[in-house]
Design a protein around this motif. Sequence first.
Motif, PDB file in Angstrom:
ATOM      1  N   ASP A   7       0.830  -1.209   0.000  1.00  0.00           N
ATOM      2  CA  ASP A   7       0.000   0.000   0.000  1.00  0.00           C
ATOM      3  C   ASP A   7       0.862   1.256   0.000  1.00  0.00           C
ATOM      4  O   ASP A   7       0.580   2.233  -0.716  1.00  0.00           O
ATOM      5  CB  ASP A   7      -0.918  -0.006   1.225  1.00  0.00           C
ATOM      6  N   ILE A   8       1.929   1.231   0.807  1.00  0.00           N
ATOM      7  CA  ILE A   8       2.804   2.408   0.876  1.00  0.00           C
ATOM      8  C   ILE A   8       3.617   2.560  -0.404  1.00  0.00           C
ATOM      9  O   ILE A   8       3.837   3.670  -0.883  1.00  0.00           O
ATOM     10  CB  ILE A   8       3.716   2.303   2.108  1.00  0.00           C
ATOM     11  N   VAL A   9       4.051   1.435  -0.976  1.00  0.00           N
ATOM     12  CA  VAL A   9       4.793   1.511  -2.244  1.00  0.00           C
ATOM     13  C   VAL A   9       3.924   2.114  -3.338  1.00  0.00           C
ATOM     14  O   VAL A   9       4.363   2.965  -4.122  1.00  0.00           O
ATOM     15  CB  VAL A   9       5.287   0.105  -2.640  1.00  0.00           C
ATOM     16  N   GLY A  10       2.651   1.718  -3.394  1.00  0.00           N
ATOM     17  CA  GLY A  10       1.740   2.296  -4.371  1.00  0.00           C
ATOM     18  C   GLY A  10       1.511   3.779  -4.150  1.00  0.00           C
ATOM     19  O   GLY A  10       1.405   4.552  -5.103  1.00  0.00           O
ATOM     20  N   ALA A  11       1.450   4.183  -2.861  1.00  0.00           N
ATOM     21  CA  ALA A  11       1.272   5.607  -2.562  1.00  0.00           C
ATOM     22  C   ALA A  11       2.491   6.423  -2.962  1.00  0.00           C
ATOM     23  O   ALA A  11       2.375   7.548  -3.471  1.00  0.00           O
ATOM     24  CB  ALA A  11       0.976   5.790  -1.076  1.00  0.00           C
ATOM     25  N   ILE A  12       3.693   5.867  -2.734  1.00  0.00           N
ATOM     26  CA  ILE A  12       4.926   6.582  -3.110  1.00  0.00           C
ATOM     27  C   ILE A  12       5.033   6.717  -4.623  1.00  0.00           C
ATOM     28  O   ILE A  12       5.377   7.777  -5.156  1.00  0.00           O
ATOM     29  CB  ILE A  12       6.151   5.868  -2.525  1.00  0.00           C
ATOM     30  N   LYS A  13       4.727   5.644  -5.338  1.00  0.00           N
ATOM     31  CA  LYS A  13       4.798   5.700  -6.794  1.00  0.00           C
ATOM     32  C   LYS A  13       3.729   6.611  -7.381  1.00  0.00           C
ATOM     33  O   LYS A  13       3.893   7.144  -8.479  1.00  0.00           O
ATOM     34  CB  LYS A  13       4.676   4.300  -7.378  1.00  0.00           C
ATOM     35  N   GLY A  14       2.629   6.800  -6.657  1.00  0.00           N
ATOM     36  CA  GLY A  14       1.570   7.672  -7.140  1.00  0.00           C
ATOM     37  C   GLY A  14       1.823   9.147  -6.937  1.00  0.00           C
ATOM     38  O   GLY A  14       1.061   9.983  -7.439  1.00  0.00           O
TER      39      GLY A  14
ATOM     40  N   LEU B 275      -0.988  24.286   0.811  1.00  0.00           N
ATOM     41  CA  LEU B 275       0.023  23.248   0.584  1.00  0.00           C
ATOM     42  C   LEU B 275       0.084  22.368   1.824  1.00  0.00           C
ATOM     43  O   LEU B 275       0.473  22.817   2.901  1.00  0.00           O
ATOM     44  CB  LEU B 275       1.391  23.886   0.308  1.00  0.00           C
ATOM     45  N   ILE B 276      -0.316  21.114   1.681  1.00  0.00           N
ATOM     46  CA  ILE B 276      -0.296  20.174   2.800  1.00  0.00           C
ATOM     47  C   ILE B 276       0.935  19.285   2.680  1.00  0.00           C
ATOM     48  O   ILE B 276       1.517  19.150   1.588  1.00  0.00           O
ATOM     49  CB  ILE B 276      -1.584  19.328   2.834  1.00  0.00           C
ATOM     50  N   PRO B 277       1.380  18.666   3.768  1.00  0.00           N
ATOM     51  CA  PRO B 277       2.569  17.812   3.701  1.00  0.00           C
ATOM     52  C   PRO B 277       2.394  16.645   2.724  1.00  0.00           C
ATOM     53  O   PRO B 277       1.291  16.102   2.573  1.00  0.00           O
ATOM     54  CB  PRO B 277       2.735  17.320   5.147  1.00  0.00           C
ATOM     55  N   VAL B 278       3.474  16.285   2.072  1.00  0.00           N
ATOM     56  CA  VAL B 278       3.440  15.174   1.112  1.00  0.00           C
ATOM     57  C   VAL B 278       3.135  13.860   1.819  1.00  0.00           C
ATOM     58  O   VAL B 278       2.448  12.990   1.271  1.00  0.00           O
ATOM     59  CB  VAL B 278       4.784  15.093   0.361  1.00  0.00           C
ATOM     60  N   THR B 279       3.592  13.700   3.068  1.00  0.00           N
ATOM     61  CA  THR B 279       3.315  12.478   3.816  1.00  0.00           C
ATOM     62  C   THR B 279       1.830  12.324   4.074  1.00  0.00           C
ATOM     63  O   THR B 279       1.292  11.215   4.021  1.00  0.00           O
ATOM     64  CB  THR B 279       4.092  12.501   5.149  1.00  0.00           C
ATOM     65  N   LEU B 280       1.150  13.410   4.350  1.00  0.00           N
ATOM     66  CA  LEU B 280      -0.310  13.364   4.525  1.00  0.00           C
ATOM     67  C   LEU B 280      -1.001  13.001   3.224  1.00  0.00           C
ATOM     68  O   LEU B 280      -2.006  12.275   3.224  1.00  0.00           O
ATOM     69  CB  LEU B 280      -0.803  14.711   5.037  1.00  0.00           C
ATOM     70  N   LYS B 281      -0.500  13.475   2.097  1.00  0.00           N
ATOM     71  CA  LYS B 281      -1.064  13.103   0.808  1.00  0.00           C
ATOM     72  C   LYS B 281      -0.988  11.596   0.578  1.00  0.00           C
ATOM     73  O   LYS B 281      -1.919  10.984   0.078  1.00  0.00           O
ATOM     74  CB  LYS B 281      -0.333  13.841  -0.321  1.00  0.00           C
ATOM     75  N   MET B 282       0.169  11.008   0.950  1.00  0.00           N
ATOM     76  CA  MET B 282       0.311   9.563   0.777  1.00  0.00           C
ATOM     77  C   MET B 282      -0.685   8.799   1.638  1.00  0.00           C
ATOM     78  O   MET B 282      -1.269   7.793   1.193  1.00  0.00           O
ATOM     79  CB  MET B 282       1.760   9.142   1.113  1.00  0.00           C
ATOM     80  N   PHE B 283      -0.909   9.245   2.874  1.00  0.00           N
ATOM     81  CA  PHE B 283      -1.834   8.526   3.747  1.00  0.00           C
ATOM     82  C   PHE B 283      -3.272   8.658   3.238  1.00  0.00           C
ATOM     83  O   PHE B 283      -4.032   7.675   3.255  1.00  0.00           O
ATOM     84  CB  PHE B 283      -1.727   9.067   5.169  1.00  0.00           C
ATOM     85  N   THR B 284      -3.645   9.846   2.789  1.00  0.00           N
ATOM     86  CA  THR B 284      -4.982  10.000   2.213  1.00  0.00           C
ATOM     87  C   THR B 284      -5.142   9.194   0.930  1.00  0.00           C
ATOM     88  O   THR B 284      -6.235   8.725   0.622  1.00  0.00           O
ATOM     89  CB  THR B 284      -5.269  11.480   1.946  1.00  0.00           C
ATOM     90  N   TYR B 285      -4.065   9.018   0.189  1.00  0.00           N
ATOM     91  CA  TYR B 285      -4.119   8.183  -1.014  1.00  0.00           C
ATOM     92  C   TYR B 285      -4.406   6.724  -0.647  1.00  0.00           C
ATOM     93  O   TYR B 285      -5.167   6.027  -1.342  1.00  0.00           O
ATOM     94  CB  TYR B 285      -2.794   8.297  -1.771  1.00  0.00           C
ATOM     95  N   ILE B 286      -3.818   6.254   0.460  1.00  0.00           N
ATOM     96  CA  ILE B 286      -4.067   4.876   0.907  1.00  0.00           C
ATOM     97  C   ILE B 286      -5.515   4.705   1.354  1.00  0.00           C
ATOM     98  O   ILE B 286      -6.152   3.690   1.104  1.00  0.00           O
ATOM     99  CB  ILE B 286      -3.088   4.506   2.027  1.00  0.00           C
ATOM    100  N   ILE B 287      -6.030   5.724   2.060  1.00  0.00           N
ATOM    101  CA  ILE B 287      -7.408   5.634   2.523  1.00  0.00           C
ATOM    102  C   ILE B 287      -8.377   5.588   1.338  1.00  0.00           C
ATOM    103  O   ILE B 287      -9.331   4.811   1.309  1.00  0.00           O
ATOM    104  CB  ILE B 287      -7.730   6.825   3.444  1.00  0.00           C
TER     105      ILE B 287
END
Length: 484
Positions: free
Chosen positions: A395-402, A472-484
Amino acid sequence: MKDHNIKIISLNIRSLNDKLTILRKVMKDQHYDILLLQETHLKVTEVRNLLDYTLYCSSNAEHVWAGVAIMIHNKSIRFVCFNPISSRICCLTLNLGYKRVHLFNIYAPHNDSGFYMELENVLKELPHRDGIILAGNFNASVGKSKNSSCLRNATLIQSTNPNGKRLIEICELFNMKIGNTFFNHPTHHIMTYKSPSFGITSQIDFFVISTKIFKWVRDIGVISKLNLTLFTDHYPLSCELKINNSIFPNHTRQNSLTTVKYIVRKDLAQLNDLEVKESSSLIKHHGGIQHHRRYITHRIRADKRLFIANLSNSIQFNFDNNNIYKAFQSLKLLTTFKTNPLPRLQLNNNKIITDPKEQLDLWIDHYMNLCRTRWPIPRCDYPFQSPSQNLNKSDIVGAIKGLKMHKAAGADGIFAELWKIEVDLSVSLLLPLFREIWNTGRFPDEWMPSIILNFPKNKSPNCLKDYRGIALIPVTLKMFTYII
């Protein structure tokens, strides 16, 4: 407009100890830009600063008898990154003309022993649009052949040894040419090696160049007049490139790092006005002002990408060599975020506010009222229930690649490129954090603040309503919302 000439020299040095002063003097007197050295006998991979030159060494303690190094002139070469692959292969990535070129320094063993297979795997990872130059001591003899398109008859060798056959296979696989065989010279300008015991001469050093940039080559041959044969049995092999820069303005042929530092500090509109004023004589040649500005914008984006790639490679190189201070300095430069100053504001009573603190209070009240009236936050009284399915690494790998590249960072100053440098390391860092948030339903306090940038809606903004805010929100938060 004048063409850009680059002179490259390759030499098997037979130990680099106490010879740097002589080599630097020869490069300065003969106006050479790049010097490729094989068999340096160094023990470590390092970078040395030599006044106007920089020496990049690739070696290790296990193979002291090998080692390769590249010395470049700091002002004449647009350097991108250096990749020490092994004690026999290193790569220097350059910007030459309108192409990115990978210059490989090669020191091949007498028997293959998997060397050419390693070289082939390295070349397969390069982008197909980039140019490639292989130079150095290949320990290969290439004879005359009418069946191969990668070589001509400008060679005095009659037979081809096993290393020569593997070299020809690589040339045919990657569409390259053995440059030495395309230029006719006398015998003393062709033979690159002379045995000190028997006096037998041979041609085992080559410049192998990809077909797409072979038109730049003006001459390849041995330079016997250089006084370098006093401490080696090899002769220096020279390659002269003539790059046509007629399609590039003068201001784009400067050092990429200096260009991007200037771009980061200045506004894009100011830069466009400055470039158009300085190069007014080139506007008609490039088809008008609009085309010229569009060209500048594309060039800025390309230089910014090169700057980010150079910083990323510098961080990894410094970490690998335990240079923590320089690594964190580069990391700080990569994650630096600067905002534009607050514009002047005019209230309904025609009062102009210029004090930054007063302007900041007005902006805070404006956006707070805007959020309350347009997007009221409903109250949630339901208790939090932990999800039944846990997070996985995939899930995290997909979020990073996205994640999209070349986007602005949030308040933490972390760009998406930082997570994409080493995906496995990023996953190991983010997985415990994401699982804690996933199971508890609580977000870190560092994710809450966001940076709001004000963009004008019209040409002459005055009041608060004339600006559109973008958060501008943190990139780490973007990844977590992408997983959700």
